[in-house]
Design a protein around this motif. Structure first.
Motif, PDB file in Angstrom:
ATOM      1  N   LEU A 104       2.286   1.720   6.736  1.00 50.94           N
ATOM      2  CA  LEU A 104       2.736   2.840   4.878  1.00 50.94           C
ATOM      3  C   LEU A 104       3.869   1.741   5.066  1.00 50.94           C
ATOM      4  CD1 LEU A 104       1.639   4.380   2.750  1.00 50.94           C
ATOM      5  CD2 LEU A 104       2.571   6.216   4.104  1.00 50.94           C
ATOM      6  N   ASP A 105       4.121   1.484   3.828  1.00 52.89           N
ATOM      7  CA  ASP A 105       4.851   0.905   3.146  1.00 52.89           C
ATOM      8  C   ASP A 105       5.493   1.398   2.403  1.00 52.89           C
ATOM      9  OD1 ASP A 105       4.079  -1.784   3.430  1.00 52.89           O
ATOM     10  OD2 ASP A 105       2.889  -1.499   2.080  1.00 52.89           O
ATOM     11  N   ILE A 106       5.270   2.410   1.499  1.00 51.94           N
ATOM     12  CA  ILE A 106       5.946   3.770   1.191  1.00 51.94           C
ATOM     13  C   ILE A 106       5.487   4.794   1.230  1.00 51.94           C
ATOM     14  CG2 ILE A 106       7.099   4.481  -1.361  1.00 51.94           C
ATOM     15  CD1 ILE A 106       6.988   1.128  -1.904  1.00 51.94           C
ATOM     16  N   PHE A 107       5.944   5.894   0.684  1.00 48.50           N
ATOM     17  CA  PHE A 107       5.161   7.798   0.579  1.00 48.50           C
ATOM     18  C   PHE A 107       5.610   8.156  -0.658  1.00 48.50           C
ATOM     19  CE2 PHE A 107       4.917  12.433   1.744  1.00 48.50           C
ATOM     20  CZ  PHE A 107       3.151  12.573   1.461  1.00 48.50           C
ATOM     21  N   HIS A 108       4.571   8.376  -1.643  1.00 51.44           N
ATOM     22  CA  HIS A 108       5.046   9.602  -2.294  1.00 51.44           C
ATOM     23  C   HIS A 108       5.018  10.485  -2.222  1.00 51.44           C
ATOM     24  CE1 HIS A 108       6.960   6.460  -6.167  1.00 51.44           C
ATOM     25  NE2 HIS A 108       6.014   5.484  -5.188  1.00 51.44           N
ATOM     26  N   VAL A 117       1.089  -0.955  -0.188  1.00 50.29           N
ATOM     27  CA  VAL A 117       0.265  -0.368   0.447  1.00 50.29           C
ATOM     28  C   VAL A 117       1.200   1.518   0.491  1.00 50.29           C
ATOM     29  CG1 VAL A 117      -1.899   1.375   1.210  1.00 50.29           C
ATOM     30  CG2 VAL A 117      -2.134  -1.386   1.097  1.00 50.29           C
ATOM     31  N   ILE A 118       0.732   2.157  -0.629  1.00 52.09           N
ATOM     32  CA  ILE A 118       1.572   3.677  -1.198  1.00 52.09           C
ATOM     33  C   ILE A 118       0.384   4.268  -1.287  1.00 52.09           C
ATOM     34  CG2 ILE A 118       3.016   4.966  -2.714  1.00 52.09           C
ATOM     35  CD1 ILE A 118       3.941   2.169  -3.803  1.00 52.09           C
ATOM     36  N   VAL A 119       0.704   5.329  -0.505  1.00 49.53           N
ATOM     37  CA  VAL A 119       0.228   6.802  -0.151  1.00 49.53           C
ATOM     38  C   VAL A 119       0.641   7.860  -0.983  1.00 49.53           C
ATOM     39  CG1 VAL A 119      -0.531   8.359   1.272  1.00 49.53           C
ATOM     40  CG2 VAL A 119      -0.936   6.637   2.405  1.00 49.53           C
ATOM     41  N   ILE A 120       0.454   8.330  -1.697  1.00 49.65           N
ATOM     42  CA  ILE A 120       0.914   9.693  -2.771  1.00 49.65           C
ATOM     43  C   ILE A 120       0.376  10.852  -1.947  1.00 49.65           C
ATOM     44  CG2 ILE A 120       0.932  10.881  -4.195  1.00 49.65           C
ATOM     45  CD1 ILE A 120       0.245   8.307  -6.465  1.00 49.65           C
ATOM     46  N   ALA A 121       1.314  12.001  -1.444  1.00 48.84           N
ATOM     47  CA  ALA A 121       1.200  13.297  -1.027  1.00 48.84           C
ATOM     48  C   ALA A 121      -0.214  13.929  -1.664  1.00 48.84           C
ATOM     49  CB  ALA A 121       2.303  13.605  -1.197  1.00 48.84           C
TER      50      ALA A 121
END
Length: 196
Positions: free
Chosen positions: A27-31, A3-7
């Motif tokens: 959260l795995d990755i934050f873009h 699960v990636i969250v984009i700003a």
């Protein structure tokens, strides 16, 4: 699925606090994608995110900030990537995770050196009204021949995320479902994390 969250593209109150809470919630990755924000703002925002999570931040802009924070994730927009590919650039950064975007599923096999790519809009966008999804309910992704993971993007919420696994996606990227109401960002993230 990852699960990636984009700003949120806009500046919002308590942003770094919410991002830290998202990481604390799994959260795995934050873009970090903020096209209208300055380098100084992005640098300040990263500095307010707990250093232990810096290795999970992907930069869309101001790639040079990797030197300030030891960030090892870079994202290239589709147009930017194509321009560099036409110039025969080699995407081979040691110890760096590279991501990009595609809008045609078969384009995944034209990617060399990218760990994962966003593909969408999968469903009707939440954050961009009028940006309609391109997939039918029986859609099945082609198998990636080069190992690049496919991340679903566009209109993903708790009601439709469950469909993505059967479509063959390796992960999901969410924006509107998280940021349209920042007071519910962490709660909505936890909901989608359970589904995926």
């Amino acid at each position: 699925m990852n699960v990636i969250v984009i700003a949120n593209p806009a500046v919002i109150g308590s942003e770094s606090k919410i991002i830290n809470q998202l990481f604390e919630s799994g959260l795995d990755i934050f873009h970090l994608r903020k096209e209208s924000c300055t380098r100084a703002y992005c640098k300040q925002l990263i500095s307010e995110i707990d250093e232990v999570y810096h290795n999970r931040i992907a930069l869309h802009h101001f790639h040079e900030l990797t030197n300030d924070f030891g960030i090892k994730r870079l994202h290239y927009k589709e147009a930017q990537r194509k321009q560099l590919q036409e110039a025969n650039a080699v995407f081979n950064f040691k110890n760096t995770v590279l991501s990009t975007s595609i809008h045609q599923p078969e384009d995944v096999n034209n990617l060399q050196g990218f760990d994962y790519t966003f593909f969408g809009p999968v469903f009707n966008s939440i954050s961009k009204p009028g940006y309609t999804g391109v997939l039918n309910p029986n859609f099945k992704l082609p198998h990636s021949q080069n190992g690049t993971k496919l991340i679903a993007l566009g209109g993903i919420d708790a009601g439709n995320a469950v469909k993505l696994n059967s479509m063959g996606f390796d992960g999901v990227a969410v924006l509107g479902y998280i940021w349209n109401d920042p007071s519910k960002a962490v709660r909505n993230f936890k909901t989608i994390k359970k589904i995926c």
